[in-house]
Design a protein around this motif. Structure first.
Motif, PDB file in Angstrom:
ATOM      1  N   LEU A 213       0.823  -1.205   0.000  1.00  0.00           N
ATOM      2  CA  LEU A 213       0.000   0.000   0.000  1.00  0.00           C
ATOM      3  C   LEU A 213       0.856   1.253   0.000  1.00  0.00           C
ATOM      4  N   LEU A 214       1.944   1.250   0.753  1.00  0.00           N
ATOM      5  CA  LEU A 214       2.814   2.423   0.776  1.00  0.00           C
ATOM      6  C   LEU A 214       3.497   2.620  -0.570  1.00  0.00           C
ATOM      7  N   ALA A 215       3.869   1.523  -1.227  1.00  0.00           N
ATOM      8  CA  ALA A 215       4.557   1.629  -2.508  1.00  0.00           C
ATOM      9  C   ALA A 215       3.617   2.072  -3.612  1.00  0.00           C
ATOM     10  N   ALA A 216       2.301   1.829  -3.453  1.00  0.00           N
ATOM     11  CA  ALA A 216       1.354   2.128  -4.528  1.00  0.00           C
ATOM     12  C   ALA A 216       1.024   3.598  -4.634  1.00  0.00           C
ATOM     13  N   LYS A 217       1.137   4.348  -3.584  1.00  0.00           N
ATOM     14  CA  LYS A 217       0.726   5.742  -3.616  1.00  0.00           C
ATOM     15  C   LYS A 217       1.915   6.656  -3.898  1.00  0.00           C
ATOM     16  N   THR A 218       1.658   7.729  -4.593  1.00  0.00           N
ATOM     17  CA  THR A 218       2.702   8.702  -4.882  1.00  0.00           C
ATOM     18  C   THR A 218       2.676   9.852  -3.887  1.00  0.00           C
ATOM     19  N   GLN A 219       1.541  10.116  -3.307  1.00  0.00           N
ATOM     20  CA  GLN A 219       1.442  11.144  -2.286  1.00  0.00           C
ATOM     21  C   GLN A 219       0.339  10.760  -1.313  1.00  0.00           C
ATOM     22  N   ALA A 220       0.412  11.336  -0.134  1.00  0.00           N
ATOM     23  CA  ALA A 220      -0.548  10.967   0.908  1.00  0.00           C
ATOM     24  C   ALA A 220      -1.922  11.563   0.594  1.00  0.00           C
ATOM     25  N   PRO A 221      -2.925  10.722   0.316  1.00  0.00           N
ATOM     26  CA  PRO A 221      -4.267  11.241   0.046  1.00  0.00           C
ATOM     27  C   PRO A 221      -5.007  11.516   1.341  1.00  0.00           C
ATOM     28  N   PRO A 222      -6.109  12.266   1.289  1.00  0.00           N
ATOM     29  CA  PRO A 222      -6.923  12.439   2.500  1.00  0.00           C
ATOM     30  C   PRO A 222      -7.539  11.119   2.926  1.00  0.00           C
ATOM     31  N   VAL A 223      -7.762  10.976   4.221  1.00  0.00           N
ATOM     32  CA  VAL A 223      -8.278   9.728   4.779  1.00  0.00           C
ATOM     33  C   VAL A 223      -9.599  10.024   5.477  1.00  0.00           C
ATOM     34  N   ASP A 224     -10.621   9.241   5.151  1.00  0.00           N
ATOM     35  CA  ASP A 224     -11.915   9.336   5.836  1.00  0.00           C
ATOM     36  C   ASP A 224     -11.943   8.296   6.950  1.00  0.00           C
ATOM     37  N   VAL A 225     -12.213   8.749   8.179  1.00  0.00           N
ATOM     38  CA  VAL A 225     -12.167   7.868   9.354  1.00  0.00           C
ATOM     39  C   VAL A 225     -13.549   7.839   9.989  1.00  0.00           C
ATOM     40  N   ARG A 226     -14.023   6.612  10.307  1.00  0.00           N
ATOM     41  CA  ARG A 226     -15.328   6.427  10.950  1.00  0.00           C
ATOM     42  C   ARG A 226     -15.190   5.468  12.128  1.00  0.00           C
ATOM     43  N   LEU A 227     -16.013   5.716  13.149  1.00  0.00           N
ATOM     44  CA  LEU A 227     -16.059   4.788  14.281  1.00  0.00           C
ATOM     45  C   LEU A 227     -16.738   3.493  13.854  1.00  0.00           C
ATOM     46  N   ILE A 228     -16.189   2.361  14.242  1.00  0.00           N
ATOM     47  CA  ILE A 228     -16.843   1.091  13.944  1.00  0.00           C
ATOM     48  C   ILE A 228     -18.132   0.954  14.736  1.00  0.00           C
ATOM     49  N   SER A 229     -18.111   1.405  15.983  1.00  0.00           N
ATOM     50  CA  SER A 229     -19.302   1.282  16.829  1.00  0.00           C
ATOM     51  C   SER A 229     -20.413   2.241  16.435  1.00  0.00           C
ATOM     52  N   ASP A 230     -20.053   3.363  15.798  1.00  0.00           N
ATOM     53  CA  ASP A 230     -21.040   4.357  15.381  1.00  0.00           C
ATOM     54  C   ASP A 230     -20.555   5.024  14.091  1.00  0.00           C
ATOM     55  N   PRO A 231     -20.871   4.440  12.932  1.00  0.00           N
ATOM     56  CA  PRO A 231     -20.360   4.986  11.661  1.00  0.00           C
ATOM     57  C   PRO A 231     -20.772   6.426  11.396  1.00  0.00           C
ATOM     58  N   GLY A 232     -21.782   6.909  12.124  1.00  0.00           N
ATOM     59  CA  GLY A 232     -22.181   8.302  11.932  1.00  0.00           C
ATOM     60  C   GLY A 232     -21.152   9.293  12.456  1.00  0.00           C
ATOM     61  N   VAL A 233     -20.282   8.833  13.349  1.00  0.00           N
ATOM     62  CA  VAL A 233     -19.207   9.682  13.867  1.00  0.00           C
ATOM     63  C   VAL A 233     -18.011   9.534  12.933  1.00  0.00           C
ATOM     64  N   LYS A 234     -17.698  10.589  12.210  1.00  0.00           N
ATOM     65  CA  LYS A 234     -16.635  10.507  11.207  1.00  0.00           C
ATOM     66  C   LYS A 234     -15.803  11.776  11.223  1.00  0.00           C
TER      67      LYS A 234
END
Length: 358
Positions: A213-234
């Motif tokens: 995964l690190l080798a595949a990207k050329t630059q750090a893209p934005p990351v969307d993060v969600r709680l597993i227990s409550d996907p509405g919290v992101k």
């Protein structure tokens, strides 16, 4: 029983009709309609999903620099501000050392005053030939020693004051006490963890990702993060740190993602899912049902409008899943691709496009 004349007439007529039909050409086979899509070349990036954990950006284990008996400590979970007192040890030994240093400094000052007066007197007497040069040199040497003792006493006092400050632990930044390692009345050693301070606002989502995964990207893209227990919290995050070496056991790299707005709602230690889209490539997206093979090669059926027939078209797949094919080579924008029942289709077969007016 003999048939009636009327019945004979009807039978003769039917036989004549059947005979006429047998002389006609056989009915043509109906052209099969196919389901289809039109190929569109578009930038499509691979979406990568990883599970991780919410951790504070700063986690500092605080300890005393000297030994002593602890007299005070804040409780676990206490929110604190920068400069707040977190713990103390008995100050009596350090205060006694400070008083001793202060007394030694005063003695050194007095000794320097006496040495300066003696040196001045000996200089005058030597100028009048009353004392010898040896006596003058001795007075000058005593003056230099007195100055050195004063410098030493001054430094000792500074060290004693600094050591007294070591009897307190103060918060280096705003945060929350997340752990304690000693209780009041306990004799603690220098360097022993007394409290752990974590940042209360700055949060990271921490992931262990494979080298691919690190080798595949050329630059750090934005990351969307969600709680597993409550996907509405992101929260949206950016890659803040990547470890330069892999874990010796898991062979994964630790990636820390700084969480933006919304991260404050994610509790420390909570499990999260992070997703990001790698650098997009120009690809054609097709349903997985369009996939077939020609002579052992991956292919699809492409419709030739001029001939109204199908033809095998070898293609190169970038990636695929149970529902989607992403084609990197072999198709051009506007190609008509069959998307259903391909196992029953044949190369060169005449077909029509379902839903298209004739």
């Amino acid at each position: 029983m003999m048939p009636r004349p009327g019945n004979l007439l009807v039978l003769a007529t039917a036989l004549a009709v059947l005979a006429g039909c047998s002389e006609d050409q056989p009915a043509q086979k109906a052209v099969r309609p196919i389901k289809w899509v039109e190929a569109q070349v578009q930038p499509l990036g691979e979406t990568v999903v990883q599970t991780g954990e919410v951790k504070p950006r700063f986690e500092t284990a605080l300890s005393f620099r000297i030994d002593g008996q602890m007299t005070m400590r804040v409780e676990n979970g206490t929110p604190v501000k920068a400069g707040d007192l977190l713990a103390s040890i008995d100050k009596t030994p350090s205060r006694n050392n400070l008083r001793t240093a202060q007394a030694e400094l005063e003695t050194a000052k007095a000794g320097l005053e006496l040495a300066e007066a003696t040196a001045r007197r000996n200089r005058d007497l030597f100028a009048n030939n009353i004392v010898s040069r040896a006596q003058l040199q001795e007075a000058e040497a005593n003056l230099q020693s007195a100055r050195s003792r004063l410098d030493q006493a001054t430094t000792a006092l500074s060290n004693a004051e600094e050591t007294l400050s070591y009897t307190d632990i103060k918060a280096p930044r705003d945060g929350i006490i997340s752990a304690v390692g000693a209780n009041e009345g306990q004799v603690v050693q220098a360097g022993q963890m007394v409290v752990t301070l974590i940042s209360s606002q700055e949060r990271d989502a921490v992931f262990d990702v494979p080298e691919k995964l690190l080798a595949a990207k050329t630059q750090a893209p934005p990351v969307d993060v969600r709680l597993i227990s409550d996907p509405g919290v992101k929260a949206s995050g950016t890659v803040r740190e990547i470890t330069p070496s892999a874990d010796p056991i898991t062979r994964t790299f630790r990636v820390k993602v700084a969480l933006g707005e919304g991260g404050a709602r994610m509790p420390f230690g909570a499990a999260v899912i992070g997703s990001m889209v790698l650098a997009p490539k120009m690809l054609v997206k097709l349903p997985a049902s369009a996939l077939t093979n020609a002579d052992g090669k991956t292919a699809v059926f492409v419709f030739d409008r001029a001939k109204s027939r199908l033809a095998y078209r070898p293609v190169t797949l970038e990636r695929f899943d149970e529902q989607t094919l992403l084609v990197s080579d072999g198709l051009a924008a506007g190609d008509i691709v069959a998307t259903a029942g391909v196992s029953k289709l044949r190369d060169g077969e005449e077909v029509s496009l379902e839903g298209e007016a004739k």
